[in-house]
Write an enzyme that holds these catalytic residues in place. Sequence first.
Site, short mmCIF file in Angstrom:
data_model
loop_
_atom_site.label_atom_id
_atom_site.label_comp_id
_atom_site.label_asym_id
_atom_site.label_seq_id
_atom_site.Cartn_x
_atom_site.Cartn_y
_atom_site.Cartn_z
N LYS A 22 0.85 -1.21 0.00
CA LYS A 22 0.00 0.00 0.00
C LYS A 22 0.87 1.25 0.00
CE LYS A 22 -1.56 1.53 4.12
NZ LYS A 22 -1.36 2.92 4.55
N ASN A 23 1.91 1.27 0.86
CA ASN A 23 2.69 2.50 1.03
C ASN A 23 3.69 2.75 -0.10
OD1 ASN A 23 1.20 3.02 3.26
ND2 ASN A 23 2.75 2.35 4.74
N ARG A 93 -3.09 10.33 4.89
CA ARG A 93 -1.77 10.94 4.98
C ARG A 93 -1.11 11.03 3.60
NH1 ARG A 93 1.40 14.11 8.27
NH2 ARG A 93 3.59 13.66 7.94
N CYS A 117 -3.83 8.00 9.96
CA CYS A 117 -4.17 7.28 11.18
C CYS A 117 -4.00 8.20 12.39
CB CYS A 117 -3.28 6.04 11.34
SG CYS A 117 -3.80 4.73 10.24
N ARG A 122 0.68 14.63 13.26
CA ARG A 122 1.38 14.20 12.05
C ARG A 122 1.92 15.46 11.36
NH1 ARG A 122 -0.56 9.02 10.54
NH2 ARG A 122 1.27 8.85 9.22
N PRO A 123 3.02 16.04 11.91
CA PRO A 123 3.50 17.32 11.37
C PRO A 123 4.05 17.18 9.94
CG PRO A 123 5.03 16.42 12.97
CD PRO A 123 3.84 15.52 12.99
N ILE A 124 4.12 18.29 9.25
CA ILE A 124 4.68 18.26 7.88
C ILE A 124 5.73 19.35 7.68
CG2 ILE A 124 2.61 17.26 6.79
CD1 ILE A 124 1.94 20.13 5.83
N GLN A 126 8.86 19.26 7.77
CA GLN A 126 10.00 18.83 6.94
C GLN A 126 9.65 18.95 5.45
OE1 GLN A 126 13.09 18.13 8.16
NE2 GLN A 126 12.09 18.88 10.01
N ASP A 305 5.16 0.27 11.95
CA ASP A 305 3.88 -0.28 11.46
C ASP A 305 3.66 -1.73 11.86
OD1 ASP A 305 3.71 1.56 8.30
OD2 ASP A 305 3.34 2.12 10.39
N ARG A 396 -8.31 -0.30 5.30
CA ARG A 396 -7.47 0.73 4.65
C ARG A 396 -6.20 0.09 4.10
NH1 ARG A 396 -6.60 6.32 7.73
NH2 ARG A 396 -5.26 6.51 5.92
C1 EPZ Z 1 4.59 6.78 6.46
O1 EPZ Z 1 3.97 7.83 7.18
C2 EPZ Z 1 3.57 5.65 6.42
N1 EPZ Z 1 2.38 6.10 5.72
C3 EPZ Z 1 3.21 5.21 7.83
O2 EPZ Z 1 2.38 4.06 7.69
C4 EPZ Z 1 4.47 4.79 8.57
O3 EPZ Z 1 4.14 4.51 9.91
C5 EPZ Z 1 5.51 5.92 8.51
O4 EPZ Z 1 5.76 6.31 7.15
C6 EPZ Z 1 6.85 5.50 9.12
O5 EPZ Z 1 7.34 4.39 8.44
C7 EPZ Z 1 2.37 6.07 4.37
O6 EPZ Z 1 3.35 5.70 3.75
C8 EPZ Z 1 1.10 6.51 3.70
P1 EPZ Z 1 7.17 9.80 8.51
P2 EPZ Z 1 4.69 9.29 7.22
O7 EPZ Z 1 7.12 11.12 7.84
O8 EPZ Z 1 5.36 9.55 5.92
C9 EPZ Z 1 7.95 12.78 12.09
C10 EPZ Z 1 0.52 2.70 7.98
O9 EPZ Z 1 0.12 2.10 8.99
N2 EPZ Z 1 7.80 13.87 11.11
O10 EPZ Z 1 8.24 8.83 8.12
O11 EPZ Z 1 3.69 10.26 7.72
C11 EPZ Z 1 6.66 12.03 12.32
O12 EPZ Z 1 5.85 12.68 13.26
C12 EPZ Z 1 1.01 4.12 8.11
O13 EPZ Z 1 0.60 2.19 6.83
C13 EPZ Z 1 7.97 15.17 11.53
O14 EPZ Z 1 8.23 15.44 12.70
O15 EPZ Z 1 5.78 9.05 8.35
C14 EPZ Z 1 7.18 10.71 12.85
O16 EPZ Z 1 7.52 10.85 14.21
C15 EPZ Z 1 0.83 4.65 9.51
N3 EPZ Z 1 7.84 16.18 10.63
C16 EPZ Z 1 8.46 10.49 12.05
O17 EPZ Z 1 8.84 11.79 11.57
C17 EPZ Z 1 7.55 15.94 9.31
O18 EPZ Z 1 7.47 16.91 8.52
C18 EPZ Z 1 8.30 9.56 10.86
O19 EPZ Z 1 7.20 10.03 10.09
C19 EPZ Z 1 7.37 14.60 8.90
C20 EPZ Z 1 7.52 13.58 9.81
#
Ligand code: EPZ
Length: 418
Positions: A22-23, A93, A117, A122-124, A126, A305, A396
């Site tokens: 999926k991801n 997301r 989820c 879920r900050p953005i 970065q 995950d 999902r």
């Molecule tokens: C992806 O989410 C996946 N979702 C998530 O899977 C997965 O848990 C996650 O990566 C980690 O592997 C999809 O691919 C659609 P991150 P993403 O940015 O991209 C922090 C599932 O169950 N962060 O790697 O949102 C964040 O808060 C889902 O399939 C910031 O602080 O994850 C977290 O602590 C759930 N600022 C860490 O980084 C930002 O701008 C990793 O988040 C971005 C992220």
Amino acid sequence: MDKIIIEGKERLFGEISIGGMKNSALPILFSCLLIEGECIIENVPRVSDIFNTLEILKGLGAYAEFVDKNTVVINSKTATNIIKNQNLVSKMRASSYLMGTLLARFGYVSLNMPGGCNFGVRPIEQHLKGFNTLGAICSENNGKIEIKTRKRLKSQKITLDKISVGATINMVLASVLISGTTIIESCAIEPHIDDLICFLNKCGAKIIRKGRTVYIQGVKRLNGCKYKISPDMIEALTYICFAGICGGDVLLNNIEASHLKYCIEIFKNMGIKIDTYEKSLRANCESDIVGQNVVTAPYPLFPTDLHPQFSALLCYTINGGSVRDDVFPTRFAYVNELSKMGAKIKLIENTAIINKSHLIGAKLDATDLRAGAALVAAALGAEGISEINNVNYIVRGYENLVDKISSLGGKIKLLKGE
Ligand code: EPZ
């Protein structure tokens, strides 16, 4: 609302096929907004996040349809940057990938804050930092994000402050058509990042990943191609947890063993016998299993995950164990649900400490995708009947979950809601 009913304590025997990841599929489908011509994407899982993505793409004016069970065709020639179904954007997301693609193609994007989820913020920042570095102007207010660029985006060196799957993907999407060389440092290296890079290169991109640095030589255009999504590593690992809890002998087909190495070692140390073959894996569990202490971290280490499902598995070990989640420190809503079943589980900050438990079936509520999978796992090993609500979370990310578990001998059924 649909419910899943499970009568526990059935051992699992037989074989199933693991679906596409999926991801991986999500960023690849969104990336088709950058590609001229038709893209044929195979091994796409039929899960609700994918259906929502197709609706968002169609809302933009693109052609985006399943043309057979797991093949999607996309042609974004007629797409615009006017997002019609913002309600879907808020649910998912992966909608954040609209930022990188629509900014790169149109120079402007306005969207609701992407959802996902609900296990904490879920900050953005970065993502936005990276877009700023490339020359875009980002603003956020009232839950909406607007990103625009007056001039063409400029190739730069981007250094992410955190390892982020989504931010890495968005930087690749935003940079692939920028002339010159863009360098992205501190990248996530999950298999879905390499899947996206491989797909874009097949469309004519020039992207190389060396360790956690990605080098992008911008190209003028990307052409459509046919591509097969990699197998879903989290689905495969989830079914190994099911096998460890229920006991039995399960063959998982269509897997990529190299993505599972770290977790396979942990499962073997627990006493689950695992043999890997070219594209399949056999999990045999005939004896008691021994608990482990794990800490989640970016790939290639223990995936966040798998955290909830692994906690459910630890309930069935002879000595318990612990899961500390350093990636999503508040991803513990499932703990209350497992406690309803009699799980000996306590939460100390971002660590769940689990002791050997005797679980009894109960009425449970899934709170997010992987928490829902954890409840299914726990119920499969519990005494008696469990009823799991909020199945919408589980579908999902798990295609044909009920049919697959049934085919292995699990007593599980889906009760369609009224
Ligand atoms: C992806 O989410 C996946 N979702 C998530 O899977 C997965 O848990 C996650 O990566 C980690 O592997 C999809 O691919 C659609 P991150 P993403 O940015 O991209 C922090 C599932 O169950 N962060 O790697 O949102 C964040 O808060 C889902 O399939 C910031 O602080 O994850 C977290 O602590 C759930 N600022 C860490 O980084 C930002 O701008 C990793 O988040 C971005 C992220």
